[in-house]
Design a protein around this motif. Structure first.
Motif, short mmCIF file in Angstrom:
data_model
loop_
_atom_site.label_atom_id
_atom_site.label_comp_id
_atom_site.label_asym_id
_atom_site.label_seq_id
_atom_site.Cartn_x
_atom_site.Cartn_y
_atom_site.Cartn_z
N ARG A 3 39.53 43.27 -3.92
CA ARG A 3 40.98 42.95 -3.61
C ARG A 3 41.43 43.38 -2.43
O ARG A 3 41.90 42.60 -1.61
N SER A 4 40.80 44.45 -1.95
CA SER A 4 41.24 44.96 -0.50
C SER A 4 40.48 43.89 0.42
O SER A 4 41.18 43.75 1.59
N MET A 57 48.12 44.60 -1.10
CA MET A 57 48.49 45.25 0.16
C MET A 57 49.97 45.34 -0.14
O MET A 57 50.69 44.46 -0.29
#
Length: 116
Positions: A3-4, A57
């Protein structure tokens, strides 16, 4: 893909497309057909920013990075492409903006003291 990583790639894309759209806005003054690129670019940039946020984020961090990189790249490329002025004082201002983003990022990464 993590995901990052998705968030980082989406944010990078959003920054690059937004800078291209902003530079296209300058070009559209002379050739109105560039407005198509402006509208498409801003719509794409916001869609990519949404992907970045959906990937986890924090909005404050994403917006700070987006804003700082956008200011820096737009000013630099406008100087190179359109011959716009880029003075040492402007460079200091851009460095301060980037420094501010580093503080936002550092603040996000630090854990608040335990209140109990």
């Amino acid at each position: 893909m993590t995901r990052s990583r998705v968030a980082g790639l989406a944010l990078t894309g959003a920054i690059l497309v937004e800078v291209a759209a902003t530079l296209s806005l300058k070009a559209a003054i002379v050739q109105p057909l560039w407005y198509v690129a402006v509208v498409a670019g801003y719509a794409t940039a916001f869609a990519l920013l949404a992907v970045c946020l959906r990937a986890g984020m924090p909005v404050g961090v994403a917006y700070a990075i987006w804003g700082a990189c956008g200011v820096f790249l737009t000013a630099l490329l406008a100087a190179l492409i359109f011959g716009e002025m880029l003075t040492p004082i402007m460079a200091v201002g851009m460095a301060l903006i980037i420094g501010g983003v580093l503080f936002v990022e550092a603040g996000h990464r630090s854990k608040p003291a335990d209140a109990s």
